[in-house]
Design a protein around this motif. Structure first.
Motif, PDB file in Angstrom:
ATOM      1  N   GLN A  12       0.950  -1.174  -0.015  1.00 43.79           N
ATOM      2  CA  GLN A  12      -0.035  -0.222   0.025  1.00 43.79           C
ATOM      3  C   GLN A  12       1.012   1.186   0.161  1.00 43.79           C
ATOM      4  OE1 GLN A  12      -2.644  -0.326   3.079  1.00 43.79           O
ATOM      5  NE2 GLN A  12      -3.773  -2.006   2.343  1.00 43.79           N
ATOM      6  N   PHE A  13       1.935   1.340   0.596  1.00 43.80           N
ATOM      7  CA  PHE A  13       2.892   2.319   0.883  1.00 43.80           C
ATOM      8  C   PHE A  13       3.287   2.425  -0.678  1.00 43.80           C
ATOM      9  CE2 PHE A  13       7.063   4.046   1.854  1.00 43.80           C
ATOM     10  CZ  PHE A  13       6.539   5.313   2.423  1.00 43.80           C
ATOM     11  N   ARG A  14       4.084   1.474  -1.191  1.00 44.22           N
ATOM     12  CA  ARG A  14       4.578   1.628  -2.571  1.00 44.22           C
ATOM     13  C   ARG A  14       3.431   2.196  -3.739  1.00 44.22           C
ATOM     14  NH1 ARG A  14       4.695  -3.205  -5.623  1.00 44.22           N
ATOM     15  NH2 ARG A  14       2.364  -2.944  -5.559  1.00 44.22           N
ATOM     16  N   ASP A  15       2.309   1.717  -3.443  1.00 43.38           N
ATOM     17  CA  ASP A  15       1.152   2.303  -4.261  1.00 43.38           C
ATOM     18  C   ASP A  15       0.742   3.881  -4.079  1.00 43.38           C
ATOM     19  OD1 ASP A  15       0.884  -0.020  -5.289  1.00 43.38           O
ATOM     20  OD2 ASP A  15      -0.909  -0.892  -4.165  1.00 43.38           O
ATOM     21  N   GLU A  16       1.021   4.245  -2.770  1.00 46.38           N
ATOM     22  CA  GLU A  16       0.738   5.766  -2.673  1.00 46.38           C
ATOM     23  C   GLU A  16       1.799   6.362  -3.249  1.00 46.38           C
ATOM     24  OE1 GLU A  16      -1.297   7.634  -1.291  1.00 46.38           O
ATOM     25  OE2 GLU A  16      -2.400   5.817  -1.208  1.00 46.38           O
ATOM     26  N   ILE A  17       3.262   5.806  -3.285  1.00 41.45           N
ATOM     27  CA  ILE A  17       4.529   6.521  -3.946  1.00 41.45           C
ATOM     28  C   ILE A  17       4.233   6.453  -5.429  1.00 41.45           C
ATOM     29  CG2 ILE A  17       6.852   6.094  -4.587  1.00 41.45           C
ATOM     30  CD1 ILE A  17       7.108   4.980  -1.624  1.00 41.45           C
ATOM     31  N   LYS A  18       3.630   5.664  -5.991  1.00 41.46           N
ATOM     32  CA  LYS A  18       3.433   5.555  -7.541  1.00 41.46           C
ATOM     33  C   LYS A  18       2.436   6.453  -7.819  1.00 41.46           C
ATOM     34  CE  LYS A  18       4.087   0.609  -8.784  1.00 41.46           C
ATOM     35  NZ  LYS A  18       3.260  -0.392  -9.336  1.00 41.46           N
ATOM     36  N   ASN A  19       1.350   7.063  -6.846  1.00 35.52           N
ATOM     37  CA  ASN A  19       0.192   7.781  -7.146  1.00 35.52           C
ATOM     38  C   ASN A  19       0.749   9.049  -6.925  1.00 35.52           C
ATOM     39  OD1 ASN A  19      -1.335   5.635  -8.247  1.00 35.52           O
ATOM     40  ND2 ASN A  19      -2.098   5.105  -6.102  1.00 35.52           N
ATOM     41  N   ARG A  20       1.550   9.424  -6.454  1.00 36.41           N
ATOM     42  CA  ARG A  20       2.126  10.755  -6.193  1.00 36.41           C
ATOM     43  C   ARG A  20       3.072  11.467  -6.932  1.00 36.41           C
ATOM     44  NH1 ARG A  20      -0.270  12.225  -0.619  1.00 36.41           N
ATOM     45  NH2 ARG A  20      -1.501  10.690  -0.037  1.00 36.41           N
ATOM     46  N   GLU A  21       3.297  12.645  -6.758  1.00 35.02           N
ATOM     47  CA  GLU A  21       4.467  13.287  -7.315  1.00 35.02           C
ATOM     48  C   GLU A  21       5.663  13.518  -6.211  1.00 35.02           C
ATOM     49  OE1 GLU A  21       5.859  17.434  -9.541  1.00 35.02           O
ATOM     50  OE2 GLU A  21       3.922  16.444 -10.145  1.00 35.02           O
ATOM     51  N   THR A  22       6.475  12.648  -6.296  1.00 38.05           N
ATOM     52  CA  THR A  22       7.630  12.554  -5.164  1.00 38.05           C
ATOM     53  C   THR A  22       8.927  12.015  -5.886  1.00 38.05           C
ATOM     54  OG1 THR A  22       8.047  11.383  -3.191  1.00 38.05           O
ATOM     55  CG2 THR A  22       6.691  10.156  -4.693  1.00 38.05           C
ATOM     56  N   PRO A  23       9.940  12.438  -5.165  1.00 37.80           N
ATOM     57  CA  PRO A  23      11.348  11.907  -5.445  1.00 37.80           C
ATOM     58  C   PRO A  23      11.467  10.441  -5.010  1.00 37.80           C
ATOM     59  CG  PRO A  23      11.537  13.665  -3.664  1.00 37.80           C
ATOM     60  CD  PRO A  23      10.125  13.340  -4.085  1.00 37.80           C
ATOM     61  N   LEU A  24      10.611   9.946  -4.186  1.00 32.15           N
ATOM     62  CA  LEU A  24      10.842   8.593  -3.703  1.00 32.15           C
ATOM     63  C   LEU A  24      10.573   7.480  -5.075  1.00 32.15           C
ATOM     64  CD1 LEU A  24       8.826   8.546  -0.480  1.00 32.15           C
ATOM     65  CD2 LEU A  24      11.239   8.987  -0.891  1.00 32.15           C
ATOM     66  N   SER A  25      11.424   6.279  -4.906  1.00 28.63           N
ATOM     67  CA  SER A  25      11.125   5.134  -5.582  1.00 28.63           C
ATOM     68  C   SER A  25      10.219   4.182  -5.339  1.00 28.63           C
ATOM     69  CB  SER A  25      12.517   4.751  -5.896  1.00 28.63           C
ATOM     70  OG  SER A  25      13.472   5.608  -6.588  1.00 28.63           O
ATOM     71  N   ALA A  26       9.318   3.792  -6.218  1.00 24.95           N
ATOM     72  CA  ALA A  26       8.285   2.823  -5.949  1.00 24.95           C
ATOM     73  C   ALA A  26       9.010   1.368  -5.853  1.00 24.95           C
ATOM     74  CB  ALA A  26       7.288   2.995  -6.803  1.00 24.95           C
ATOM     75  N   ARG A  27       9.620   1.076  -5.105  1.00 22.98           N
ATOM     76  CA  ARG A  27      10.259  -0.254  -4.971  1.00 22.98           C
ATOM     77  C   ARG A  27       9.239  -1.482  -4.426  1.00 22.98           C
ATOM     78  NH1 ARG A  27      16.228   1.515  -3.797  1.00 22.98           N
ATOM     79  NH2 ARG A  27      16.483  -0.642  -4.153  1.00 22.98           N
ATOM     80  N   LYS A  28       9.890  -2.764  -4.847  1.00 19.01           N
ATOM     81  CA  LYS A  28       9.111  -4.049  -4.454  1.00 19.01           C
ATOM     82  C   LYS A  28       8.948  -3.920  -3.130  1.00 19.01           C
ATOM     83  CE  LYS A  28       9.008  -8.853  -5.368  1.00 19.01           C
ATOM     84  NZ  LYS A  28       9.563  -9.678  -5.847  1.00 19.01           N
TER      85      LYS A  28
END
Length: 70
Positions: A12-28
């Motif tokens: 769920q945390f990764r999915d939030e990263i994917k859906n937002r404009e952020t410098p974080l990487s959506a990692r497995k």
């Protein structure tokens, strides 16, 4: 059971990263209590740590010294 909950949380945390404009990487996501994430700067890493027992999320910033090789 704990490992399953950890993986679900980080998914769920990764999915939030994917859906937002952020410098974080959506990692497995993995079934563990932490989620490491580089931020695009050499020697700088963020670690998100989830304590399910105490229902606590904390963020740690790790700075790794960069050594110049001559």
């Amino acid at each position: 059971e704990t490992k399953k909950l950890q993986e679900e949380f980080w998914t769920q945390f990764r999915d939030e990263i994917k859906n937002r404009e952020t410098p974080l990487s959506a990692r497995k996501p993995k079934p563990q209590h932490w989620y490491n994430n580089p931020i695009g700067k050499s020697g700088v890493n963020l670690s998100f740590v989830f304590n399910s027992r105490d229902d606590e999320l904390r963020i740690e910033m790790r700075l790794t010294p960069q050594h110049n090789v001559s």
